[in-house]
Design an enzyme around this catalytic site. Structure first.
Site, PDB file in Angstrom:
ATOM      1  N   SER A  15      12.087   0.261 -38.527  1.00 48.91           N
ATOM      2  CA  SER A  15      10.734   0.015 -39.125  1.00 48.91           C
ATOM      3  C   SER A  15      10.575   0.644 -40.385  1.00 48.91           C
ATOM      4  O   SER A  15      11.173   0.360 -41.380  1.00 48.91           O
ATOM      5  CB  SER A  15       9.888   0.650 -38.109  1.00 48.91           C
ATOM      6  N   ASP A  49       6.641  -3.667 -44.377  1.00 42.97           N
ATOM      7  CA  ASP A  49       7.741  -2.437 -44.072  1.00 42.97           C
ATOM      8  C   ASP A  49       9.022  -3.340 -43.961  1.00 42.97           C
ATOM      9  O   ASP A  49       9.129  -4.688 -43.761  1.00 42.97           O
ATOM     10  CB  ASP A  49       7.445  -1.799 -43.078  1.00 42.97           C
ATOM     11  N   ASP A  86      11.131  -4.168 -41.525  1.00 44.71           N
ATOM     12  CA  ASP A  86      11.150  -5.265 -40.460  1.00 44.71           C
ATOM     13  C   ASP A  86      10.217  -6.074 -40.285  1.00 44.71           C
ATOM     14  O   ASP A  86      10.186  -6.948 -39.616  1.00 44.71           O
ATOM     15  CB  ASP A  86      11.568  -4.531 -39.033  1.00 44.71           C
ATOM     16  N   ASP A 126       6.709  -5.969 -39.487  1.00 45.10           N
ATOM     17  CA  ASP A 126       5.838  -6.033 -38.449  1.00 45.10           C
ATOM     18  C   ASP A 126       4.598  -5.432 -39.052  1.00 45.10           C
ATOM     19  O   ASP A 126       3.445  -5.610 -38.469  1.00 45.10           O
ATOM     20  CB  ASP A 126       6.306  -5.600 -37.183  1.00 45.10           C
TER      21      ASP A 126
END
Length: 568
Positions: A147, A300, A302, A304
């Protein structure tokens, strides 16, 4: 004094012929202190999967600990029968060091148990993994990502057949199997040709289906976008292609921060990949000033989470996740209401550490607000529940940590959806002569002035982990009735399921046990404390209500000062 030559776990690793040679070289170069931190415990497989530092050792993310986690997941899938094995698992990964390798280790371990997998051809966002799990009718999903953590980290998250991160009751079954593996070094990652045939590479077909779904969330797709300028940075991560593609297809003028678009595992051109940190926007704000952009959007690695910086008379202001969530919520609900599309029993979800402004916004549209524990899996679980009962209809969900979900064809936070909807809101309000900052001030005037902030104590290593436990233990036992100038009128303990109001104590209902404390004060403010599930941090959340923005800020600083003695 610690001596690595007496550490049985360390010796088991260095003496194993199966130890990855790269990891062996790293071990040889490590000091006693570094070895201790790498072996003093097993890396925790918790309710959010695994996340930790890359490197050798039982307390690190590496091919062996990833293989061990997959043995546990494979056995869990096998328990659900042959059909579950045939449906298989969708696998995605981000730009971090070893992400591709960990994705392939996952696929190979699953294949060794006769389980099919569908691995993306290259890096993809976490929300697209959630979508792919549902789209391909898989039994589960895996995403390899850390993340928003620094470059030294990586991680591993599991999803169920609904595209939702595994809830605690299901994770517990996986953990039991993971804990049965006593020697992660003995796991064979070589597979036969027949097993290799269980691994399928996926890509553009899923991309197109996902893009189509994202574009379908627009509430005013024909709105004039010609004078809206958006600076966008993926922070070297997975959002680069999907966000730019969605903006292109919907007609928005997107200005990418070119230096931060490459999938660089070292994050070379950003100070941090975390959109919660103001320093991550430095280069993007330079772009915005040059091009006189309306907003800066940052995702960010990834994809999400989405952060936003808004223009106010040439000054670029970073909004908190609470603020951007409330703005998105208000825009979505206002349009559903104006267009006569508000469902009969609307509900929105946020968490017990999310600020109060969003709930006030929801209630102003007669939308119910339900709170969950931190972790979007709990919101996903609620969505799935009401999808079956049809008792309530989902209209929005968000967390204070920059994550939201507009439409639930994804069952996790989705920054691509958030980027598109916030761009539409920017265009809508610009036609009225307003910036997003102006709209936020309108919300404060209407619903009350709130300052929501967070203080994180980073406490790494074994000593840090114990310190975090001690902080929570001491606060739990102290039974505070006063914080600074304000009386505690209600106390909630989510671990022991206790509610205390004055001398009256009752049971806290509706939550699985979690190490969270929350203090409600007599001025309408509250403070929550919890250890991070993914980082060596103890987090303090403040939602401070004031008579003005300035008053809330002053009160917030005083409360933070008052809490310092409990962290010494």
């Amino acid at each position: 004094m610690y001596n690595k030559e007496k550490d049985q776990e360390y010796l088991r690793w260095v003496n194993s012929p199966n130890l990855d040679e790269k990891l062996r070289k790293e071990l040889d170069a490590m000091s006693d202190t570094e070895v201790h931190d790498s072996f003093y415990t097993q890396i925790e497989f918790g309710t959010a999967g695994m996340r930790g530092l890359l490197g050798p050792g039982t307390n690190r993310i590496n091919v062996h600990t990833i293989a061990k986690a997959n043995v546990g997941f494979a056995k869990y899938i096998c328990d659900n029968g042959e059909e579950a094995k045939k449906r298989g698992v969708a696998i995605a990964y981000d730009n971090r060091h070893m992400s591709y390798e960990f994705a392939m280790v996952s696929a190979k371990v699953l294949a060794s148990y006769g389980i099919a997998s569908y691995v993306f051809e290259s890096l993809r966002p976490t929300p697209e993994l959630s979508f792919a799990t549902r789209h391909l009718n898989c039994f589960g999903g895996i995403v390899v990502t850390a993340s928003h953590n620094p470059r030294e980290y990586n991680g591993y998250k599991l999803y169920d057949e609904r595209g939702c991160q595994l809830i605690p009751s299901l994770v517990e079954k996986v953990i039991n199997y993971v804990n049965e593996v006593t020697d992660e070094l003995s796991i064979n990652m070589d597979i036969t040709k027949e097993q290799e045939s269980l691994i399928t590479v996926i890509g553009r077909d899923v991309d197109e289906a996902y893009y189509e779904a994202v574009l379908g969330i627009q509430l005013q797709p024909e709105i004039d976008k010609s004078d809206v300028k958006i600076v966008f940075t993926p922070q070297h991560g997975t959002a680069n292609i999907p966000v730019q593609e969605v903006f292109k297809r919907s007609g928005y003028n997107c200005i990418p921060v070119v230096e931060q678009c490459s999938p660089d595992p070292d994050f070379s051109n950003t100070k941090t990949p975390n959109p919660e940190e103001s320093s991550s926007y430095d280069l993007a704000i330079e772009y915005a000033k040059r091009d006189k952009a309306d907003i800066v959007l940052s995702c960010d690695p990834d994809a999400d989470r989405m952060g936003v910086v808004v223009d106010q008379d040439g000054e670029y202001i970073l909004l908190t996740g609470n603020q951007s969530g409330a703005l998105l919520l208000d825009y979505v609900l206002s349009q559903l209401d104006a267009q006569g599309k508000m469902p009969a029993h609307p509900v929105m979800f946020n968490t017990v550490v999310t600020g109060d402004l969003g709930e006030k916004v929801a209630n102003s549209y007669n939308v119910e607000c339900e709170k969950t524990l931190t972790g979007f899996k709990f919101i996903g679980e609620k969505i799935a529940k009401y999808e079956v009962t049809n008792e309530k209809q989902y209209v929005f969900g968000y967390e204070e940590s920059y994550g939201s979900l507009i439409k639930p064809f994804v069952r996790d936070k989705d920054a691509i959806q958030a980027c598109l909807m916030l761009a539409e809101a920017t265009a809508y309000y610009k036609k009225q002569g307003k910036t997003l900052f102006d709209v936020l001030q309108d919300l404060y005037t209407k619903h009350g002035h709130y300052e929501e902030s967070q203080v994180s104590l980073t406490l790494a290593g074994s000593e840090g982990a114990q310190k975090i436990k001690d902080i929570l233990k001491n606060l739990r036992e102290s039974k505070l009735d006063q914080i600074g100038d304000y009386k505690v009128v209600r106390f909630e303990d989510y671990k022991d399921a206790i509610v205390r109001e004055g001398d009256k104590e009752s049971k806290l209902e509706g939550f699985v046990p979690s190490d969270v404390l929350k203090y409600f004060l007599d001025d309408g403010s509250w403070i929550a404390i919890r250890p991070s599930g993914t980082e060596p941090k103890c987090k303090f959340y403040y939602c401070v209500k004031g008579s003005s923005n300035e008053n809330a800020h002053v009160k917030g600083n005083a409360l933070k000062k008052a809490m310092e003695k409990y962290t010494a």
